[in-house]
Design an enzyme around this catalytic site. Structure first.
Site, PDB file in Angstrom:
ATOM      1  N   GLU A  41      -1.276  -8.358  17.883  1.00 58.76           N
ATOM      2  CA  GLU A  41      -0.200  -8.468  16.893  1.00 58.76           C
ATOM      3  C   GLU A  41      -0.659  -7.917  15.551  1.00 58.76           C
ATOM      4  OE1 GLU A  41       0.424 -12.680  17.714  1.00 58.76           O
ATOM      5  OE2 GLU A  41      -0.725 -13.226  15.943  1.00 58.76           O
ATOM      6  N   LYS A  91      -1.771  -7.726  11.853  1.00 59.17           N
ATOM      7  CA  LYS A  91      -2.443  -8.650  10.939  1.00 59.17           C
ATOM      8  C   LYS A  91      -1.855  -8.394   9.554  1.00 59.17           C
ATOM      9  CE  LYS A  91      -7.085 -10.117   9.586  1.00 59.17           C
ATOM     10  NZ  LYS A  91      -6.801 -10.170   8.154  1.00 59.17           N
ATOM     11  N   ASP A 124      -1.082  -8.630   5.658  1.00 57.98           N
ATOM     12  CA  ASP A 124      -1.957  -8.836   4.508  1.00 57.98           C
ATOM     13  C   ASP A 124      -1.243  -9.697   3.471  1.00 57.98           C
ATOM     14  OD1 ASP A 124      -4.184  -8.640   2.984  1.00 57.98           O
ATOM     15  OD2 ASP A 124      -3.804  -6.607   2.283  1.00 57.98           O
ATOM     16  N   TYR A 126       3.250 -16.585  13.143  1.00 63.86           N
ATOM     17  CA  TYR A 126       2.403 -16.101  14.232  1.00 63.86           C
ATOM     18  C   TYR A 126       1.832 -17.204  15.114  1.00 63.86           C
ATOM     19  CZ  TYR A 126      -1.224 -16.682  10.580  1.00 63.86           C
ATOM     20  OH  TYR A 126      -2.020 -17.156   9.584  1.00 63.86           O
ATOM     21  N   LYS A 162      -9.903  -4.903  11.934  1.00 60.96           N
ATOM     22  CA  LYS A 162      -9.410  -4.528  10.603  1.00 60.96           C
ATOM     23  C   LYS A 162      -9.422  -3.021  10.410  1.00 60.96           C
ATOM     24  CE  LYS A 162      -9.621  -7.285   7.091  1.00 60.96           C
ATOM     25  NZ  LYS A 162     -10.044  -8.073   5.938  1.00 60.96           N
ATOM     26  N   CYS A 182      -4.592  10.430 -30.433  1.00 59.98           N
ATOM     27  CA  CYS A 182      -3.508  10.428 -29.465  1.00 59.98           C
ATOM     28  C   CYS A 182      -3.321  11.850 -28.928  1.00 59.98           C
ATOM     29  CB  CYS A 182      -2.234   9.941 -30.136  1.00 59.98           C
ATOM     30  SG  CYS A 182      -0.778  10.147 -29.111  1.00 59.98           S
ATOM     31  N   CYS A 226       0.312  13.058 -30.563  1.00 64.00           N
ATOM     32  CA  CYS A 226       0.577  13.250 -31.997  1.00 64.00           C
ATOM     33  C   CYS A 226      -0.708  13.399 -32.807  1.00 64.00           C
ATOM     34  CB  CYS A 226       1.393  12.090 -32.545  1.00 64.00           C
ATOM     35  SG  CYS A 226       0.463  10.551 -32.589  1.00 64.00           S
ATOM     36  N   CYS A 233      -1.845   4.132 -29.695  1.00 65.46           N
ATOM     37  CA  CYS A 233      -1.378   5.014 -30.744  1.00 65.46           C
ATOM     38  C   CYS A 233      -0.337   4.212 -31.512  1.00 65.46           C
ATOM     39  CB  CYS A 233      -0.737   6.268 -30.150  1.00 65.46           C
ATOM     40  SG  CYS A 233       0.177   7.215 -31.376  1.00 65.46           S
ATOM     41  N   CYS A 280       5.304   9.092 -32.879  1.00 58.13           N
ATOM     42  CA  CYS A 280       4.578   9.837 -31.845  1.00 58.13           C
ATOM     43  C   CYS A 280       5.549  10.379 -30.788  1.00 58.13           C
ATOM     44  CB  CYS A 280       3.559   8.901 -31.203  1.00 58.13           C
ATOM     45  SG  CYS A 280       2.759   9.576 -29.753  1.00 58.13           S
TER      46      CYS A 280
HETATM   47 ZN   LIG Z   1       0.689   9.378 -30.553  1.00 51.08          ZN
END
Ligand SMILES: [Zn+2]
Length: 655
Positions: free
Chosen positions: A107, A109, A111, A216, A302, A393, A396, A411, A416
């Site tokens: 079956e 598995k 997660d 399960y 796994k 940045c 800008c 920034c 900007c």
């Molecule tokens: Zn900026």
């Protein structure tokens, strides 16, 4: 008539919940689902005596738990021995045959987070996490909110169902989109998100996350014969079971089932991290026995996450709507999990130093499921100097600021262009002002030509200006202007969300709009007043207050108002008299409302709130530690509601 419609709604909603579960994708839009749900809530408000305890609206629990109670598992929830090797798995299937002619089932598995559900005479009574295998946390109220878990089943006596609490990829991406809109960091993966969600102290918040459950195992009297029969029984009882194979005695079909899913895992809506192979004959388990930690009759195979080694060709800085800079690794293209990977996340600048990685190094990149690929480690160090933090940045060129107490670089230049672009993109998005015809390319074009700077400029655009733009033309220009005009009536909640105030997402914006009714009122509230609003905590209050205290923001808002954007909530709650003529009594401690808030809410809908239960009481609203009023209401046969009832009243009614 109403009863018939209510039953029909129960059935419809249960159907959509069930189909959503199987695929992780809904057959109905969220909007239409909400309409059905709200219609039911309204009918139930109108006819409280007709509300069934099995109504979907009663799923949302309400008791605030102080931590979690511990519960000792009657049968320990043992861990499973893992292998990453098909050869080892094949050997195990082969070796298990020494106990006689046995068959095995493979079956998926899942997660997620393992959980045991308890039923007594068909009624869901308890949910317990695996914990340390012997003792787990009682998360009953949170689990009650999971729509795909039946609260009532057709089975006498005591019964335990084991399975995995999961978050689907579509849900996970939706949540991360919301977090991003709120300027909050994204969740790492669906498993961690599910694990964090079931430990939230507010069942309402859990309900909103949309978790699922895949069963399960069944532990009950008479279920000791075969695992495959138990899975069938679970399906009949209304559970969604994990996808599994037929029982086989030979390794070959089991191994090919595993290989098939290892290939298909990427397309499954739920995260899968391997396969579980169990002996089908439960009546032989005692004989096969246990090792110190895990049973001998089960093995997990796994899937190794897909990893590969490639070169980092650049580390770019991306500028978000609020100016936060995120480093992104550009990679020499590599094929992982069936897709070509060219970018990987580095989370933040501290991560770069933790990994000690720089442009030119060979790194191990991992991609599992639909998760954004990430850099795991340096595979081959080719550089000698450390990575240099960007000082400016990329958009800008103004100096970046390191925020105190966080690892974020920002920034802080509000002019900007990159921030402006992110902000405008958010403003016009479907969840905000929903303006059609303003895709990223057009926004970029308008910004570059300096035709717009702020969202207000959008509403000043004329047809003459728009038509000459590339890929625009007469028709698209008219459509865009029409869409802009229409968005002026998007409403207060959409506008508040569109402003992009840090920590204020669509949900909070909706509450703020409903509570204040006008932007002017909201702007003039103090931190203390803001904090009193349901779901607004001190952090959000501070964020709102600071936003509305900034002169630029004030002038943007007044400009938007002058351009004709609606800043009042017209369908305010004052006109709502759905509870007129009814009388409510509140008892016990409510978790999400103060008494005064609850009273105000009920009265705003036209209801009367009194202090003692009598025959003329419409219903009792009971919080935690309810005392004599609860007993009295029960003895008089007066309906008793949980806080959910109040929660539902705060929900927006359809237009
Ligand atoms: Zn900026």
């Amino acid at each position: 008539m109403s009863q018939t419609r209510m039953n029909e709604l129960y059935r419809k909603i249960a159907y959509y919940d069930a189909t959503y579960y199987g695929t992780g994708r809904s057959e109905i839009s969220d909007y239409h689902y909400d309409l059905l749900y709200r219609e039911l809530v309204e009918l139930e408000q109108q006819y409280p005596h007709l509300v069934s305890p099995n109504s979907p609206t009663q799923r949302i629990g309400s008791d605030l738990t102080e931590g979690f109670l511990k519960y000792t598992h009657a049968t320990p929830m043992l861990s499973i021995t893992n292998t990453y090797s098909k050869e080892e798995l094949e050997k195990w299937i082969h070796d298990i045959q020494k106990y006689g002619a046995l068959s095995c089932i493979a079956e998926l598995k899942m997660d997620g987070v393992a959980c045991a559900l308890h039923y007594q005479d068909g009624r869901f009574i308890r949910a317990v996490t695996r914990g340390d295998g012997t003792r787990g946390d009682c998360i009953t109220e949170n689990v009650r909110t999971i729509r795909t878990i039946p609260l009532q089943i057709d089975a006498p006596g005591f019964l335990e169902v084991r399975g995995e609490i999961l978050m689907s990829y579509p849900r996970f991406h939706h949540l991360n989109k919301e977090l991003k809109e709120n300027g909050q960091p994204p969740m790492q993966n669906p498993r961690n998100t599910a694990a964090g969600t079931i430990k939230l102290l507010s069942p309402q918040k859990v309900a909103r996350r949309g978790l699922d459950f895949h069963a399960y195992a069944l532990l009950a009297e008479g279920s000791e014969l075969s695992h495959s029969k138990n899975l069938e029984k679970l399906k009949h009882l209304g559970f969604h079971t994990v996808i599994h194979s037929e029982p086989f005695a030979k390794p070959a079909p089991l191994l090919s089932f595993c290989s098939e899913w290892e290939r298909k895992k990427e397309n499954h809506p739920y995260p899968i991290d391997g396969m579980v192979i169990k002996v089908d004959e439960i009546n032989r388990y005692d004989e096969i026995g246990l090792t110190a930690k895990s049973p001998r009759w089960v093995r997990a195979y796994k899937f190794a996450p897909d990893r590969g080694i490639t070169e980092i060709t650049a580390i770019d800085a991306q500028v978000g709507r609020t100016g936060v800079i995120t480093p992104v690794a550009r990679l020499r293209p590599i094929s992982l999990s069936g897709t070509t990977v060219q970018n990987a996340t580095l989370h933040n600048y501290d991560e770069i130093y933790r990994l000690s990685v720089n442009v030119g190094d060979m790194v191990t990149v991992e991609k599992s499921g639909e998760i954004i690929p990430k850099v795991i480690s340096v595979a081959e160090k080719r550089t000698t100097t450390p990575f240099e933090l960007p000082f400016h940045c990329p958009s800008c060129h103004s100096p970046l600021v390191k925020e105190p107490h966080t690892v974020a670089l920002r920034c802080v230049n509000t002019a900007c262009p990159a921030q402006r672009f992110s902000f405008l993109k958010h403003f016009v998005s479907r969840a905000a002002m929903n303006i059609d015809g303003l895709g990223p390319a057009i926004l970029e074009e308008l910004l570059q030509r300096k035709m717009i700077e702020t969202p207000a400029d959008l509403f000043k655009l004329t047809k003459e200006e728009l038509v000459p733009l590339p890929r625009m033309g007469e028709r698209s220009a008219s459509k865009l202007l029409k869409s802009l005009e229409k968005s002026k009536n998007a409403g207060l909640a959409s506008l508040v969300h569109a402003l992009g105030i840090p920590l204020v997402g669509s949900e909070t914006a909706r509450v703020l709009a409903a509570e204040t009714g006008s932007l002017e009122k909201l702007m003039n509230m103090s931190c203390e007043e803001l904090e009193k609003i349901h779901t607004v905590g001190p952090e959000i209050a501070a964020s709102l207050f600071s936003y509305f205290s900034t002169p630029e923001n004030k002038s943007l808002i007044s400009e938007l108002k002058n351009l004709g954007l609606r800043t009042e909530e017209t369908s305010g709650k004052n006109s709502d008299t759905s509870l007129e003529g009814s009388t409510y009594v509140i008892t016990g401690t409510l978790s999400e409302f103060t008494r005064a808030e609850a009273k105000k809410l009920l009265e705003s809908k036209g209801a009367r709130v009194t202090s003692s239960v009598s025959r003329s009481t419409t219903a009792l609203i009971a919080g935690e530690n309810s005392g004599s009023k609860y007993t009295k209401a029960e003895s008089l046969g007066i309906p008793i509601y949980t806080e959910t009832f109040l929660e539902n009243l705060t929900k927006k009614t359809p237009h």
